[in-house]
Design an enzyme around this catalytic site. Structure first.
Site, PDB file in Angstrom:
ATOM      1  N   GLU A  58       8.913   1.385  11.265  1.00 45.56           N
ATOM      2  CA  GLU A  58      10.263   1.998  10.627  1.00 45.56           C
ATOM      3  C   GLU A  58       9.275   3.544  11.443  1.00 45.56           C
ATOM      4  O   GLU A  58       8.804   4.164  10.075  1.00 45.56           O
ATOM      5  CB  GLU A  58      10.687   2.217   9.532  1.00 45.56           C
ATOM      6  CG  GLU A  58      12.680   2.816   9.537  1.00 45.56           C
ATOM      7  CD  GLU A  58      12.312   4.199   8.576  1.00 45.56           C
ATOM      8  OE1 GLU A  58      12.419   5.402  10.182  1.00 45.56           O
ATOM      9  OE2 GLU A  58      12.580   4.422   7.248  1.00 45.56           O
TER      10      GLU A  58
ATOM     11  N   GLU B 100       7.781  16.116  15.934  1.00 47.90           N
ATOM     12  CA  GLU B 100       8.372  16.016  14.741  1.00 47.90           C
ATOM     13  C   GLU B 100       7.872  16.458  13.614  1.00 47.90           C
ATOM     14  O   GLU B 100       6.290  16.306  13.808  1.00 47.90           O
ATOM     15  CB  GLU B 100       8.389  14.053  13.857  1.00 47.90           C
ATOM     16  CG  GLU B 100       9.116  14.579  12.755  1.00 47.90           C
ATOM     17  CD  GLU B 100       8.723  11.992  12.093  1.00 47.90           C
ATOM     18  OE1 GLU B 100       8.179  12.215  12.090  1.00 47.90           O
ATOM     19  OE2 GLU B 100      10.040  12.247  11.684  1.00 47.90           O
TER      20      GLU B 100
ATOM     21  N   LYS C 287       0.723  -1.572  -0.241  1.00 44.90           N
ATOM     22  CA  LYS C 287       0.291  -0.287  -0.025  1.00 44.90           C
ATOM     23  C   LYS C 287       0.794   1.444   0.242  1.00 44.90           C
ATOM     24  O   LYS C 287       1.258   1.479   0.769  1.00 44.90           O
ATOM     25  CB  LYS C 287      -0.710  -0.262   1.216  1.00 44.90           C
ATOM     26  CG  LYS C 287      -2.362   0.880   0.615  1.00 44.90           C
ATOM     27  CD  LYS C 287      -2.766   1.544   2.673  1.00 44.90           C
ATOM     28  CE  LYS C 287      -2.453   2.689   3.354  1.00 44.90           C
ATOM     29  NZ  LYS C 287      -1.831   3.936   2.581  1.00 44.90           N
TER      30      LYS C 287
ATOM     31  N   CYS D 249      13.305  10.811   7.394  1.00 41.00           N
ATOM     32  CA  CYS D 249      12.332  10.391   8.619  1.00 41.00           C
ATOM     33  C   CYS D 249      14.350  10.084  10.064  1.00 41.00           C
ATOM     34  O   CYS D 249      13.347  11.023  11.343  1.00 41.00           O
ATOM     35  CB  CYS D 249      12.415   8.984   9.366  1.00 41.00           C
ATOM     36  SG  CYS D 249      13.452   7.968   7.811  1.00 41.00           S
TER      37      CYS D 249
HETATM   38  P1  ADP Z   1       1.348  11.035   7.605  1.00 41.44           P
HETATM   39  O1  ADP Z   1       0.904  11.408   8.903  1.00 41.44           O
HETATM   40  O2  ADP Z   1       3.013  11.613   7.256  1.00 41.44           O
HETATM   41  O3  ADP Z   1       0.915  11.052   6.022  1.00 41.44           O
HETATM   42  P2  ADP Z   1       1.513   8.329   8.018  1.00 41.44           P
HETATM   43  O4  ADP Z   1       1.805   7.514   9.653  1.00 41.44           O
HETATM   44  O5  ADP Z   1      -0.731   8.696   8.281  1.00 41.44           O
HETATM   45  O6  ADP Z   1       2.201   9.614   7.878  1.00 41.44           O
HETATM   46  O7  ADP Z   1       1.200   7.024   7.101  1.00 41.44           O
HETATM   47  C1  ADP Z   1       2.209   6.762   6.492  1.00 41.44           C
HETATM   48  C2  ADP Z   1       1.371   5.388   5.362  1.00 41.44           C
HETATM   49  O8  ADP Z   1       1.293   4.635   6.854  1.00 41.44           O
HETATM   50  C3  ADP Z   1       0.470   5.844   4.547  1.00 41.44           C
HETATM   51  O9  ADP Z   1       0.743   4.438   3.420  1.00 41.44           O
HETATM   52  C4  ADP Z   1      -0.596   5.590   5.272  1.00 41.44           C
HETATM   53  O10 ADP Z   1      -2.154   5.313   4.441  1.00 41.44           O
HETATM   54  C5  ADP Z   1      -0.568   4.844   6.166  1.00 41.44           C
HETATM   55  N1  ADP Z   1      -1.630   4.401   7.391  1.00 41.44           N
HETATM   56  C6  ADP Z   1      -2.055   5.860   7.509  1.00 41.44           C
HETATM   57  N2  ADP Z   1      -2.636   5.574   8.895  1.00 41.44           N
HETATM   58  C7  ADP Z   1      -3.108   4.250   8.933  1.00 41.44           C
HETATM   59  C8  ADP Z   1      -3.443   2.789  10.265  1.00 41.44           C
HETATM   60  N3  ADP Z   1      -4.844   4.236  11.073  1.00 41.44           N
HETATM   61  N4  ADP Z   1      -3.114   2.047   9.693  1.00 41.44           N
HETATM   62  C9  ADP Z   1      -2.747   1.404   8.702  1.00 41.44           C
HETATM   63  N5  ADP Z   1      -1.773   2.482   7.665  1.00 41.44           N
HETATM   64  C10 ADP Z   1      -2.209   3.582   8.047  1.00 41.44           C
END
Ligand code: ADP
Ligand code: MG
Length: 489
Positions: free
Chosen positions: A253, A385, A178, A287
């Protein structure tokens, strides 16, 4: 890969497919704020199709009987394709993220290197003969974990996907990838070449969608064996909780607030350069960004002045311009988030340069390279961050003070120390609670070396032989060599 409506489709079981809901979502060029493409949105239903395909490919499909040699060849083919298509891939990455094209090219080059590295490693995963005292041949064998769910962020879209796909495939896992909802395009370009590279259907599936509705269903799915995630610490914690229901293997990570420590005896020019590079590369959307700049008090004022003077010369511009060294941040959301920290910083510290929108652009999410100084390590801009071009400069008095401030954070991804005194530098290195520590540099990342965090920056390691271990189980095999019955009863 595009439907008649022009939206990019999902890649499931070797086919480009639509979705059940008919919903699509736009992705943007953050330098123009214009829609770059529409993407077919996957939800739990499409995730299930992708997981089922990956499961079949792993359990009974051609991947189940694939040899390390055949997997190596496929990975080499993918690497060659990435090299051949470096220019269009880099341009797509740059358009979608806003990063300077010279950085986009570097990212795609690194993607090819990751595929090449794990292509080579695929055939070099031996088992062991265990020196047991029983009259037996005891073996430990390495086997793929199974179906791996790979959830990646938007800062290095294809590279973060490659960091996971390459070791997963080398190990013999099948994957549901994804990409981040902001930046799915390069992963879909790569998928165009899967078949030609020799990847059987179902081995890599790509679903695009949002965290809660597309990421979480992957984490919850009972037929997924492992989750590899790169992203925010907050989401990492929610993934651990959700994955606990099925006790998946999880590697994470996550975020950081990495200290970049400058002693007075460090080379001056290299230091100023290193402080800026550490925080401003990729618009600070890294990161391991050196977002806390710790400077010995005897050089502190001059250091802040020199950093600010040089930061003002950083060339912001159109991402596709080869002279550009900083582009816009990735999205409106990220722009708003970083801007809110600029306001917080003004209340907590003093401003040496930047501090707002880059006003020379009418369009695009451009933020000036910003340096706050006289920052207390307890300030929000030193603890949270920001993931943008915002540095917090903090003075320190001596070595123990530097170490104390550096470690006073919930994070532990990276750190750097600058000094000409190797004894001092190495004393500090040993005391830093971080997974990656640079000396007289910050950010170089080698595919051969382990990458990952201490503390709340994650668990597990990517890259090198450590990276493939995270996709392997260890099976003990005990072969009895005594012909006599057990004779217990
Ligand atoms: P940012 O807030 O900087 O976009 P995230 O950690 O939210 O960073 O996003 C990193 C990845 O995790 C993206 O692919 C996002 O769609 C996915 N993601 C965000 N929330 C969830 C969740 N609750 N469960 C699984 N994947 C998630
Ligand atoms: Mg998020």
């Amino acid at each position: 890969m595009q439907s008649e409506q022009g939206a990019y489709q999902l890649y499931i079981d070797g086919q480009w497919v639509g979705n059940q809901s008919g919903k699509t979502f736009p992705v943007y060029d953050p330098s123009t704020e214009e829609v770059l493409a529409d993407i077919v949105e996957a939800g739990a239903y499409e995730v299930d199709l992708a997981v089922q395909a990956a499961r079949r490919a792993f359990d009974s499909g051609p991947w189940a009987s694939s040899t390390p040699q055949s997997r190596a060849r496929i990975l080499f083919n993918l690497a060659a394709k990435v090299r051949e298509q470096l220019t269009p891939l880099a341009e797509m990455e740059t358009r979608n993220t806003g990063k300077p094209i010279v950085e986009g090219e570097g990212d795609i080059e690194a993607v090819a290197e990751v595929f090449e590295y794990y292509a080579g490693l695929a055939t070099k995963i031996p088992g062991l003969v265990n020196p047991v005292s029983a009259n037996a041949l005891s073996l430990s064998l390495k086997e793929p974990i199974g179906v791996a769910g790979l959830i990646v962020p938007w800062n290095y879209p294809l590279l973060m996907a490659a960091w996971k796909l390459a070791p997963a495939l080398a190990a013999g896992c099948t994957c549901v990838l994804k990409p981040a909802e902001q930046t799915p395009l390069t992963a879909m370009m790569l998928a165009q070449w899967f078949e030609e590279a020799g990847l059987p259907p179902g081995v890599v599936n790509i679903v695009n969608g949002f965290g809660e509705s597309c990421g979480a269903p992957i984490v919850e799915h009972p037929l997924v064996d492992k989750i590899a995630f790169t992203g925010s610490t907050e989401v990492g914690k929610s993934i651990v909780k959700l994955a606990a229901n099925t006790l998946k293997r999880v590697t994470l990570e996550l975020g950081g607030k990495s200290p970049n420590i400058f002693f007075a005896d460090a080379d001056w020019e290299a230091s100023i350069d290193g402080a800026l590079f550490g925080i401003f590369i990729n618009q600070g959307e890294v990161c391991s960004a050196g977002s806390r700049i710790l400077v010995e008090r005897s050089i502190y004022s001059k250091f802040v002045e020199a950093m600010a003077a040089k930061a003002k010369t950083i060339r912001l511009g159109a991402p596709m311009d080869r002279e550009t060294r900083m582009g816009p941040v990735v999205s409106k959301d990220q722009y708003d988030r970083v801007s809110s920290y600029l306001a917080i910083g003004r209340g907590e510290a003093r401003l040496a340069s930047g501090g707002g929108r880059a006003v020379q652009f009418d369009k695009g999410y451009y933020i000036e390279p910003t340096i706050f100084y006289d920052v207390d390590n307890s300030a929000r801009i030193a603890r949270e961050e920001i993931f943008g071009p915002v540095a917090a400069v903090i003075p320190f008095d001596a070595e123990p003070d530097a170490v104390r401030i550096a470690n006073d954070t919930p994070y532990g991804l990276a750190a750097a120390v600058w000094s000409r005194d190797i004894y001092k530098a190495f004393r500090v290195v040993k005391q830093l609670r971080a997974g990656i520590v640079w000396v007289n540099h910050m950010q170089p990342t080698c595919v051969e070396a382990p990458w990952g965090g201490y503390k709340q920056s994650g668990t597990g390691r990517e890259l090198g032989p450590w990276g493939i271990e995270e996709y392997l189980e260890t099976k003990q095999v005990h072969i009895n060599l005594s012909e006599k019955p057990i004779g217990w009863y």
